[in-house]
Design a protein around this motif. Sequence first.
Motif, PDB file in Angstrom:
ATOM      1  N   VAL A 210     -13.604   7.343   3.498  1.00 14.86           N
ATOM      2  CA  VAL A 210     -11.979   6.737   3.947  1.00 14.86           C
ATOM      3  C   VAL A 210     -11.495   7.628   3.602  1.00 14.86           C
ATOM      4  CG1 VAL A 210     -10.783   4.969   3.128  1.00 14.86           C
ATOM      5  CG2 VAL A 210     -12.914   4.548   3.068  1.00 14.86           C
TER       6      VAL A 210
ATOM      7  N   ILE B  11     -14.059  11.403  -7.999  1.00 16.89           N
ATOM      8  CA  ILE B  11     -14.185   9.917  -8.531  1.00 16.89           C
ATOM      9  C   ILE B  11     -15.359   9.317  -8.600  1.00 16.89           C
ATOM     10  CG2 ILE B  11     -11.626   9.600  -8.514  1.00 16.89           C
ATOM     11  CD1 ILE B  11     -12.086   7.957  -5.948  1.00 16.89           C
ATOM     12  N   TYR B  12     -16.230   9.565  -7.523  1.00 17.17           N
ATOM     13  CA  TYR B  12     -17.482   8.907  -7.504  1.00 17.17           C
ATOM     14  C   TYR B  12     -18.764   9.728  -8.148  1.00 17.17           C
ATOM     15  CZ  TYR B  12     -14.928   7.125  -3.872  1.00 17.17           C
ATOM     16  OH  TYR B  12     -13.953   6.363  -3.173  1.00 17.17           O
TER      17      TYR B  12
ATOM     18  N   LYS C  99       7.469  11.308   5.772  1.00 18.33           N
ATOM     19  CA  LYS C  99       7.684  11.291   4.581  1.00 18.33           C
ATOM     20  C   LYS C  99       7.282  12.472   3.785  1.00 18.33           C
ATOM     21  CE  LYS C  99       7.227   6.407   3.431  1.00 18.33           C
ATOM     22  NZ  LYS C  99       6.028   5.505   2.799  1.00 18.33           N
TER      23      LYS C  99
ATOM     24  N   ALA D 264      -4.042   1.042 -10.637  1.00 12.97           N
ATOM     25  CA  ALA D 264      -3.251   2.012  -9.766  1.00 12.97           C
ATOM     26  C   ALA D 264      -3.057   1.303  -8.377  1.00 12.97           C
ATOM     27  CB  ALA D 264      -3.586   3.195  -9.879  1.00 12.97           C
TER      28      ALA D 264
ATOM     29  N   GLU E 226      -1.141   3.193 -16.011  1.00  9.54           N
ATOM     30  CA  GLU E 226      -1.989   3.193 -14.883  1.00  9.54           C
ATOM     31  C   GLU E 226      -3.123   4.258 -15.172  1.00  9.54           C
ATOM     32  OE1 GLU E 226      -0.040   3.786 -11.207  1.00  9.54           O
ATOM     33  OE2 GLU E 226       0.887   1.973 -11.073  1.00  9.54           O
TER      34      GLU E 226
ATOM     35  N   ASN F 286      -3.912   1.296  -4.332  1.00 13.83           N
ATOM     36  CA  ASN F 286      -4.671   2.116  -3.375  1.00 13.83           C
ATOM     37  C   ASN F 286      -5.762   2.511  -3.746  1.00 13.83           C
ATOM     38  OD1 ASN F 286      -4.552   2.448  -0.673  1.00 13.83           O
ATOM     39  ND2 ASN F 286      -3.034   4.011  -0.890  1.00 13.83           N
ATOM     40  N   TYR F 287      -6.402   2.217  -5.024  1.00 17.02           N
ATOM     41  CA  TYR F 287      -7.630   2.461  -5.321  1.00 17.02           C
ATOM     42  C   TYR F 287      -8.394   1.167  -6.020  1.00 17.02           C
ATOM     43  CZ  TYR F 287      -6.733   7.579  -5.991  1.00 17.02           C
ATOM     44  OH  TYR F 287      -6.529   8.926  -5.674  1.00 17.02           O
ATOM     45  N   HIS F 288      -9.591   0.944  -6.178  1.00 16.82           N
ATOM     46  CA  HIS F 288     -10.433   0.090  -6.830  1.00 16.82           C
ATOM     47  C   HIS F 288     -10.493   0.514  -8.139  1.00 16.82           C
ATOM     48  CE1 HIS F 288     -10.919  -2.478  -3.293  1.00 16.82           C
ATOM     49  NE2 HIS F 288     -12.007  -1.471  -2.618  1.00 16.82           N
TER      50      HIS F 288
ATOM     51  N   LYS G 110       0.751  -1.041  -0.177  1.00 15.20           N
ATOM     52  CA  LYS G 110       0.093  -0.025  -0.087  1.00 15.20           C
ATOM     53  C   LYS G 110       0.897   1.197   0.041  1.00 15.20           C
ATOM     54  CE  LYS G 110      -3.177   2.420   2.804  1.00 15.20           C
ATOM     55  NZ  LYS G 110      -3.610   2.700   4.336  1.00 15.20           N
ATOM     56  N   ASN G 111       1.754   1.342   0.857  1.00 13.45           N
ATOM     57  CA  ASN G 111       2.436   2.617   1.130  1.00 13.45           C
ATOM     58  C   ASN G 111       3.722   2.633   0.546  1.00 13.45           C
ATOM     59  OD1 ASN G 111       0.462   4.310   2.358  1.00 13.45           O
ATOM     60  ND2 ASN G 111       0.770   3.338   4.258  1.00 13.45           N
TER      61      ASN G 111
ATOM     62  N   ARG H   9      -2.273  11.523   3.897  1.00 10.73           N
ATOM     63  CA  ARG H   9      -2.328  10.440   2.776  1.00 10.73           C
ATOM     64  C   ARG H   9      -1.639  11.023   1.646  1.00 10.73           C
ATOM     65  NH1 ARG H   9      -7.466   8.623  -0.952  1.00 10.73           N
ATOM     66  NH2 ARG H   9      -6.226   7.580  -2.113  1.00 10.73           N
TER      67      ARG H   9
ATOM     68  N   ARG I   7      -6.799  -3.558  -2.015  1.00 16.39           N
ATOM     69  CA  ARG I   7      -7.485  -2.306  -2.825  1.00 16.39           C
ATOM     70  C   ARG I   7      -6.119  -1.789  -3.893  1.00 16.39           C
ATOM     71  NH1 ARG I   7      -9.113   2.499   0.927  1.00 16.39           N
ATOM     72  NH2 ARG I   7      -6.721   2.418   1.004  1.00 16.39           N
TER      73      ARG I   7
ATOM     74  N   VAL J 126     -18.609   7.712   0.201  1.00 14.63           N
ATOM     75  CA  VAL J 126     -17.307   7.133   0.781  1.00 14.63           C
ATOM     76  C   VAL J 126     -16.623   8.131   1.689  1.00 14.63           C
ATOM     77  CG1 VAL J 126     -15.155   6.314   0.224  1.00 14.63           C
ATOM     78  CG2 VAL J 126     -16.973   5.700  -1.529  1.00 14.63           C
TER      79      VAL J 126
ATOM     80  N   TYR K 248     -12.226   4.759  -3.883  1.00 12.66           N
ATOM     81  CA  TYR K 248     -11.418   4.779  -2.637  1.00 12.66           C
ATOM     82  C   TYR K 248     -12.186   4.234  -1.478  1.00 12.66           C
ATOM     83  CZ  TYR K 248      -7.300   6.009   0.500  1.00 12.66           C
ATOM     84  OH  TYR K 248      -6.433   5.997   1.529  1.00 12.66           O
ATOM     85  N   SER K 249     -12.921   3.350  -1.851  1.00 11.53           N
ATOM     86  CA  SER K 249     -13.957   2.856  -0.764  1.00 11.53           C
ATOM     87  C   SER K 249     -12.841   1.778   0.178  1.00 11.53           C
ATOM     88  CB  SER K 249     -15.087   2.361  -0.813  1.00 11.53           C
ATOM     89  OG  SER K 249     -15.112   1.597  -1.779  1.00 11.53           O
ATOM     90  N   GLU K 250     -13.456   1.000   1.235  1.00  9.95           N
ATOM     91  CA  GLU K 250     -12.695   0.350   2.016  1.00  9.95           C
ATOM     92  C   GLU K 250     -12.003  -0.971   1.317  1.00  9.95           C
ATOM     93  OE1 GLU K 250     -15.711   1.095   2.464  1.00  9.95           O
ATOM     94  OE2 GLU K 250     -15.838   2.130   4.241  1.00  9.95           O
TER      95      GLU K 250
ATOM     96  N   ARG L 149     -24.097  -3.471  -1.100  1.00  7.44           N
ATOM     97  CA  ARG L 149     -23.539  -3.630   0.328  1.00  7.44           C
ATOM     98  C   ARG L 149     -24.431  -3.248   1.505  1.00  7.44           C
ATOM     99  NH1 ARG L 149     -18.029  -0.856   1.750  1.00  7.44           N
ATOM    100  NH2 ARG L 149     -19.546   0.631   2.058  1.00  7.44           N
TER     101      ARG L 149
ATOM    102  N   ARG M  49     -22.216  -0.774  -6.349  1.00 11.77           N
ATOM    103  CA  ARG M  49     -21.594  -1.703  -5.489  1.00 11.77           C
ATOM    104  C   ARG M  49     -22.052  -1.528  -3.822  1.00 11.77           C
ATOM    105  NH1 ARG M  49     -16.588  -2.715  -3.111  1.00 11.77           N
ATOM    106  NH2 ARG M  49     -16.026  -0.806  -3.273  1.00 11.77           N
TER     107      ARG M  49
ATOM    108  N   LYS N 175      -4.858  10.024  -8.720  1.00 11.66           N
ATOM    109  CA  LYS N 175      -5.189   9.544 -10.102  1.00 11.66           C
ATOM    110  C   LYS N 175      -6.372  10.383 -10.654  1.00 11.66           C
ATOM    111  CE  LYS N 175      -2.133   6.594 -10.544  1.00 11.66           C
ATOM    112  NZ  LYS N 175      -1.282   6.727 -11.872  1.00 11.66           N
TER     113      LYS N 175
END
Lengths: 192, 275
Positions: free
Chosen positions: B76, B220-221, B166, A81, A65, A83-85, A44-45, B81, A106, B74, A98-100, B41, B37, B249
Motif C-alpha cells: 500500500v 514495521i513488518y 500541502k 495513531a 500515540e 492511518n495505521y493499524h 484520514k488526511n 503520502r 485504519r 504490504v 499500513y495494510s489496506e 486472509r 493476519r 510512527k
Amino acid sequence: MEKNKFDIITIGGSAGSIGVALILLKSLPEHFQIPIVLIIHRMKNITSQLNKLLAKELGIKEVVEPEDKEPIRAGIIYLAAQNYHLLVEQGNTFSLDYSEPVNFSRPSIDVSFESIARVYKHKTLAILLSGANKDGAAGLGRVIGEGGTAIVQSPETAEYPAMPKAAIDINPSVLIQSPEQTVHYLLNQITT
Amino acid sequence: MDENNSIHIKELDEILQMLLHRYGYDFSNYTKASLLRRVNRFAKETDSATAYDLKYKLLNSEPIFQLFLQEVTVNVTELFRDPAYYKSLREKVLPVLASYPIIKIWHAGCSTGEEVFSMCIMLHEAGLLKRARIYATDINPANLEKARSGIIPLAHMKEYTTNYLKSGGKNDFADYYSARYDHAIINEELRSQVIFSQHNLVSDNVFNEFQFISCRNVMIYFDKQLQDRVLQLFYDSLSSLGFLTLGLKETLLFSVVKDKFNNIHKTTKIYRRKD
C-alpha cells in the motif's frame, strides 16, 4: 476479589464515542496499573490532535500515540495513531501495519482487538462504543474466543447505535452496558 | 474460534520454514501479529481451509507462491503520502543534497514506486534530478515491474494532488503525468534517473554508498532483531552525515543504532548519521 482481573483494557469507538470514552477514562482510579489502548476512528488526511485533547480533558501529562516496537507500559493511556493499524506482539510491544483499511477503517478496531486478544487472552477487557459501521464486532468475537471479557455500549445509550448493534448481533455473550454501568464495572475490576 | 483465523501461530512458523527451504524467502523475522493476519486472509482467498491445505498449495505451485508474496508483503503506497514529511525534505534535506556533485539515493522497499516518483518530482523542482542516481529496491518482482512501467491508478489522483500542494508544491501537478482511461503514467523524464532492482533486506547486503536512504513503513513488518540488522545495513550504506528517513510512527529509539544518528526533524522522522 481477584487482584487485577485484567492485564489490558482496550476501548474501540467511532462516531459519537469520544464523550463516552472520556467518561470511562475519568472514572479510573488515579494510579491504575494496567495499559489502556484506545482505537478511535478519525479522518484520514486531517492531522488530528485527539491525543492532546484527551490528555487535556483528563488532566494528565500525555496520551501516547505508540510508535512501532514501543513497549506496552502499565498506567499509560495509548491512542492508536491515524492511518495505521495498531497491533501487539508477544513480549508486549506494539507494532504497526499500513495494510489496506478493514471495514473502511485504519486503524481498524477488529485488527487491534484480535491482536490484543491473541496476546493477552483471558486477561483482556475490550469495550466497544458508539459508531456508525460494524468495525469491532469480529474483534469482540475473538476476545470472547480467547476467554477475555467483552462489553458493548447499550445501543439505546449510543449516539450511533449501528456499531454496538452489529457486535451484539454476532456475539450473544457480550455484556451490554450503559456508560454508567461500565464505570461501575471498571471500578470493581481495576485495582491500583 | 472464528472461521476467519484458521491458521495459528505454530502452523505459521511451519509454513515459513517450508517457504525458506522451497523458495529461499525468509519471513521468520517478520512481526507475527501482522503476518498471521495477512496469511489468514490469503488462506481464505485461496479457499485453504487448513494450514496443511495452504502449505500443500504453496509447496506445489510457484504461481501460488508468487501470489502469496504479493499478498503478504504490504504494497500500500501513495504519492506524496504524509505531506509534512515532503515539506521537511524540501526545506531541510534537499538544500544539503544540493552540495553533492552526484546525489546518490536509495529507496529501500519501494513497492510500486509512488514514493520514488514523489522524490523525483521534488528533485526535479529543486533542479537536482539530473545529478541524482536513484536506486529503488523491493523484495517483490511484481512490484518492481509495475514501478518500472511508471503507471499508477488514477483513482486517488485528487488526493495525491492535495498531498502535493500541502507539501509545498507550487506547480500544476497534472503536468507530471498523462492520464488515460483509469490510469496515469508518470512522465518518463521524471523517471529517467531511477534504477529499479530486486533486493531483499532480510538477506542481501550493502551494494553502494548513499547520501540519502528512505525506508518508510517497511520495517514495521519486521521484528526487532531484523530491524536492527536492516538499520545496521543502512548505517553501513550511508556516507558520512547521510540522511535516513522513516515512516511517521517509526523510530530509532528502540534500535541498536539509536546513538549513531541525530533526529533532525522529530515529527517527520528524518535522521542524519552523526559521523
